[in-house]
Design an enzyme around this catalytic site. Structure first.
Site, PDB file in Angstrom:
ATOM      1  N   GLN A 106       0.799  -1.230   0.000  1.00  0.00           N
ATOM      2  CA  GLN A 106       0.000   0.000   0.000  1.00  0.00           C
ATOM      3  C   GLN A 106       0.835   1.285   0.000  1.00  0.00           C
ATOM      4  O   GLN A 106       0.420   2.302  -0.560  1.00  0.00           O
ATOM      5  CB  GLN A 106      -0.926   0.003   1.213  1.00  0.00           C
ATOM      6  CG  GLN A 106      -1.913  -1.139   1.241  1.00  0.00           C
ATOM      7  CD  GLN A 106      -2.596  -1.235   2.585  1.00  0.00           C
ATOM      8  OE1 GLN A 106      -2.977  -0.234   3.183  1.00  0.00           O
ATOM      9  NE2 GLN A 106      -2.739  -2.456   3.086  1.00  0.00           N
ATOM     10  N   LYS A 107       1.981   1.269   0.656  1.00  0.00           N
ATOM     11  CA  LYS A 107       2.763   2.497   0.803  1.00  0.00           C
ATOM     12  C   LYS A 107       3.999   2.460  -0.107  1.00  0.00           C
ATOM     13  O   LYS A 107       5.127   2.570   0.353  1.00  0.00           O
ATOM     14  CB  LYS A 107       3.178   2.668   2.272  1.00  0.00           C
ATOM     15  CG  LYS A 107       2.007   2.781   3.234  1.00  0.00           C
ATOM     16  CD  LYS A 107       1.189   4.041   2.994  1.00  0.00           C
ATOM     17  CE  LYS A 107       0.002   4.144   3.937  1.00  0.00           C
ATOM     18  NZ  LYS A 107       0.375   4.395   5.332  1.00  0.00           N
ATOM     19  N   ASN A 108       3.753   2.303  -1.387  1.00  0.00           N
ATOM     20  CA  ASN A 108       4.842   2.170  -2.343  1.00  0.00           C
ATOM     21  C   ASN A 108       4.684   3.205  -3.442  1.00  0.00           C
ATOM     22  O   ASN A 108       3.750   3.139  -4.252  1.00  0.00           O
ATOM     23  CB  ASN A 108       4.848   0.747  -2.920  1.00  0.00           C
ATOM     24  CG  ASN A 108       5.994   0.502  -3.878  1.00  0.00           C
ATOM     25  OD1 ASN A 108       6.071   1.113  -4.929  1.00  0.00           O
ATOM     26  ND2 ASN A 108       6.896  -0.404  -3.523  1.00  0.00           N
ATOM     27  N   ASP A 139      -6.824   2.172   3.927  1.00  0.00           N
ATOM     28  CA  ASP A 139      -6.186   3.317   4.596  1.00  0.00           C
ATOM     29  C   ASP A 139      -6.686   4.595   3.939  1.00  0.00           C
ATOM     30  O   ASP A 139      -6.310   4.914   2.816  1.00  0.00           O
ATOM     31  CB  ASP A 139      -4.664   3.226   4.483  1.00  0.00           C
ATOM     32  CG  ASP A 139      -3.946   4.382   5.186  1.00  0.00           C
ATOM     33  OD1 ASP A 139      -4.633   5.255   5.744  1.00  0.00           O
ATOM     34  OD2 ASP A 139      -2.710   4.411   5.151  1.00  0.00           O
TER      35      ASP A 139
END
Length: 320
Positions: A106-108, A139
């Site tokens: 998700q945090k890429n 998120d």
């Protein structure tokens, strides 16, 4: 397609490639990264195909294998996009694959840069808003998703009337404190140019929306900042004055009842309003004292500094 973790050296498909190992220079590195054997091998074959500038289906599969092992490898993503365009691969299929990768990692940042490139080339954002909703289920404050969404709005003209405003309102209904959603709302409503700040009906609607949100959560800073932004930016027939919000701020921070302040942000705004009004500096100082001593003591020095700016207005001494 090669299975993940397959040994390339034993695959007939790769028999013509001489792998290129990583070159760390002379001697041994002091702190070598402990790569897995599978990753080391896959990267050695990637260096070889990149050296040959190979644009092929097997090279595309190789990038997929490496990305699954290390989704933050920026060079691999760039090489993958080059292969996709050089081989006229299916871009909708790439988006489908990207969906699974984005939901997992998700945090890429690299994933979203690549998606930007592919969607731009497709010249269509069909399905993108629905997929972003899936991402927000995981998120709702994912910076990369919000940044991409802002680009999507501008690239495909998704301003008001095309589902975006309704989507952001749905998010704020679930979490009125989502500052990312407030930022996106501002971009949607005012991102098309200065003329938006002169639209009286638009500005009035946004004021009313922010006020409703404040009534739901008075100590939520986001809608108070939204109102401050409106005061600073609106112009012409839609221009708002700071003083016009005195009565509203007083609903949450009346100086007549200093033990019942429900919003430090309202008290801050009230102090600013009073500081601008001739003869009200003493009340402004009182509001700042309340912030420093009771409602926001962690920023005591800041409030004292604000109070010091009242010198010369006849307020500090009278309120001390």
């Amino acid at each position: 397609m090669l299975e993940k973790m397959a040994k390339y050296s034993n695959a007939e498909e790769w028999a013509d490639i001489v792998p290129i190992p990583q070159d760390d220079g002379p001697g041994q590195p002091l702190a070598a990264i402990a790569y897995s054997d599978d990753y080391v091998e896959a990267m050695s074959y990637l260096r070889a195909v990149m050296a040959n500038n190979e644009m092929s289906e097997r090279a595309l599969h190789l990038t997929e294998d490496i990305i699954r092992m290390n989704p933050a490898h920026y060079t691999v993503w760039l090489y993958r996009s080059r292969i996709l365009f050089a081989t006229s691969s299916s871009l909708p299929a790439e988006i489908t694959w990207l969906n699974t990768i984005a939901l997992k990692y998700q945090k890429n940042y690299q994933i979203w840069h690549h998606r930007h490139t592919i969607v731009d080339a497709l010249n269509s954002c069909t399905g993108e808003q629905d997929f972003l909703s899936q991402m927000f289920e995981l998120d709702m404050k994912n910076y990369h998703v919000w940044s991409y969404r802002q680009w999507l709005v501008k690239r495909f003209d998704l301003w008001e009337g095309k589902g975006e405003l309704e989507a952001v309102e749905s998010i704020l209904e679930r979490d009125v404190r989502n500052n990312s959603a407030w930022n996106h709302r501002w971009y949607l409503v005012f991102g098309r140019g200065e003329s938006c700040f002169e639209d009286k009906e638009r500005v009035r609607r946004e004021v009313d929306y922010a006020k409703e949100a404040i009534h739901l959560a008075p100590q939520n800073q986001s809608p108070w900042n939204y109102i401050r932004g409106l005061i600073r930016q609106t112009k012409g027939p839609a221009a708002l004055s700071l003083a016009s919000f005195k009565q509203f701020a007083s609903e949450f921070a009346s100086l007549d009842d200093p033990d019942n302040v429900t919003s430090s942000h309202a008290l801050d705004l009230l102090a600013e309003i009073l500081a601008e009004r001739e003869g009200d500096a003493a009340d402004a100082a009182k509001a700042l004292d309340l912030l420093a001593k009771k409602y926001d003591p962690i920023r005591e020095n800041y409030w004292k500094y604000r109070k010091s700016l009242l010198v010369g207005q006849g307020g500090v001494k009278a309120a001390a």
